[in-house]
Design an enzyme around this catalytic site. Structure first.
Site, PDB file in Angstrom:
ATOM      1  N   LYS A 129       0.944  -1.181   0.218  1.00  0.00           N
ATOM      2  CA  LYS A 129       0.152  -0.130  -0.041  1.00  0.00           C
ATOM      3  C   LYS A 129       0.965   1.246   0.046  1.00  0.00           C
ATOM      4  O   LYS A 129       2.187   1.069   0.548  1.00  0.00           O
ATOM      5  CB  LYS A 129      -0.765   0.122   1.347  1.00  0.00           C
ATOM      6  N   ASP A 169      -6.804   4.328  -4.407  1.00  0.00           N
ATOM      7  CA  ASP A 169      -7.689   4.366  -3.147  1.00  0.00           C
ATOM      8  C   ASP A 169      -8.162   5.630  -2.809  1.00  0.00           C
ATOM      9  O   ASP A 169      -8.362   6.426  -3.851  1.00  0.00           O
ATOM     10  CB  ASP A 169      -6.433   3.867  -2.188  1.00  0.00           C
TER      11      ASP A 169
END
Ligand code: GLU
Length: 448
Positions: A129, A169
């Site tokens: 991430k 995201d």
């Protein structure tokens, strides 16, 4: 409160010591370790060779400066992150988040969760991430472009279709992916389509990727309801958020015959007893990039509310699809009092541990994010497949694959929960099923 098995407590103590103050990361690790007690009792070999300790430690953490020039000519500095958590099952894979709340603890929690989520999809993808504390709100297109270019100028050296494949995201959608892909291509002089997912259709994106997280969450919950002789048809639903996940969650619930009566943003929420008008919502959020209050301004008979929480609105199914820890123990108690029967997490870790406990104690069906919202990243893996074969599938073909993957994830979590003696506990089912796949691969590699 569920606690961590004695055998695993020293592992948690070590994670706590080494990651002090990283609240969200510690919360995510705690939840997984709570589930793993059952595994090490049944299969003690999974605790050998410090396997669990290794899973809790990211393989690599990159933190970098992102300097850029705003429209007034002033130099701005942000901090960039990429946490390459685990590559046992494939290249690091996971989104990039642009939000002022981003810090290393948040990126680590997301990367940790991503590892298990990606394992659950059954696709060949590891977990990672990234993001930045950059706040895109109110920034011009040109500022967004310059920021994305500066971010990629540092990050590109850590990426590659076989190394690390970011996507979007919160705060990162097709526009930002376009700017980042353009900069990657320019710096490397390589048209490496598989290095990013969530791309625009004209340059290697996948159909149904934009819709995938929301659609996937609804497919998961529909399957979970079905396993308990229920369905979305005729149900009232509340979806928090109004970003990409929320919009397509609302769309799919509506297609399944449910009625979504409320959604929100970080300022407030709207209630529309007729069911949310998707065309209007998409115009406000996707075309104009405005706040949700606009909805009530443009449609009579609807309300915009700033006090309290969207979870005060009575519903049968709740789908938290905004951000971490947005649904508290108190919100859960309100939902239970109002008769909620199922909760499906579209966001990553949106329910606090108290909220999850309240739902489970009340017998509410609870689908955790790492299972329920895996449809986005699963479709990213389908995008990688299309890129690798220089092919492009139809919407229906892609959606059919997504629906199939989500039903499999559901069934796998349900069967695992059953196998470990906690039927209908999708938290334990998801954590164990995800862990076992990562653990098997790591064991095969020896100590690395
Ligand atoms: N950010 C999304 C997630 O939380 C998608 C990641 C991806 O497509 O790589 O799973």
């Amino acid at each position: 409160m569920t606690t961590i098995d004695e055998k695993l407590q020293p592992i948690y103590a070590d994670v706590l010591r080494r990651n002090a103050g990283e609240t969200e990361f510690l919360q995510a690790v705690h939840e997984v370790l709570e589930s793993l007690g059952r595994v090490v009792t049944k299969r003690p070999e999974y605790a050998d060779n410090a396997l669990i300790e290794r899973i809790c430690e990211p393989e690599r953490q990159i933190i970098f400066r992102v300097p850029w020039v705003d429209d007034r000519g002033d130099v701005q500095i942000n901090r960039g992150f990429r946490v390459q958590f685990n590559s046992a099952l494939g290249p690091y894979k996971g989104g990039i988040r642009f939000h002022p709340s981003v810090n290393v603890g948040i990126i680590k929690f997301l990367g940790f969760e991503q590892t298990f989520k990606n394992a659950l999809t059954g696709m060949p993808i590891g977990g990672g991430k990234g993001g930045s504390d950059f706040n895109p709100r109110g920034r011009s297109d040109n500022e967004i472009m310059r920021f994305c270019q500066s971010f990629m100028t540092e990050l590109y050296r850590h990426l590659g279709e076989y190394t690390d494949v970011p996507a979007g995201d919160i705060g990162v959608g097709a526009r930002e992916i376009g700017y980042m892909f353009g900069q990657y291509k320019r710096i490397t002089n390589r048209y490496e389509a598989g290095v990013l997912t969530g791309k625009g259709l004209v340059y290697g994106g996948s159909r149904a990727r934009k819709e995938a997280t929301g659609y996937g969450a609804v497919y998961f919950v529909e399957r979970m309801l079905g396993a308990n002789k229920q369905a979305f048809a005729g149900k009232r639903a509340v979806v928090s958020g109004s970003g990409n996940v929320a919009v397509y969650t609302i769309e799919k619930i509506t297609e399944f015959g449910g009625k979504v009566i409320a959604c929100s943003d970080s300022n407030g929420y709207i209630v529309d007893e007729d069911g949310i008008d998707l065309e209007l919502l998409k115009d406000i959020k996707e075309v104009r990039r405005e706040r949700i209050s606009e909805y009530a301004r443009r449609k009579t008979g609807t309300h915009y509310i700033e006090q309290g929480s969207v979870w005060d609105v009575p519903c049968d199914v709740a789908m938290p699809s905004a951000t971490q820890n947005e649904l508290t123990g108190k919100d859960a108690a309100t939902l239970i009092r109002n008769g909620v029967i199922a909760v499906g997490e579209g966001a990553n870790m949106p329910s606090t541990p108290d909220a999850i406990r309240n739902f489970q104690e009340a017998g509410v069906l609870f689908a955790p994010g790492k299972a329920a919202n895996a449809g986005g990243v699963a479709t990213s893996a389908l995008e990688m497949q299309q890129n690798a074969s220089r092919d492009s599938w139809t919407f229906d073909q892609t959606e059919a694959r997504l629906a199939d993957i989500m039903r499999n994830i559901h069934d796998n979590c349900a069967a695992t929960a059953e196998e470990y003696g906690v039927p209908n506990d999708y938290v334990v089912g998801a954590n164990i099923a995800g862990f076992v796949r990562v653990a098997e691969a790591m064991n095969a590699f020896g100590v690395i």
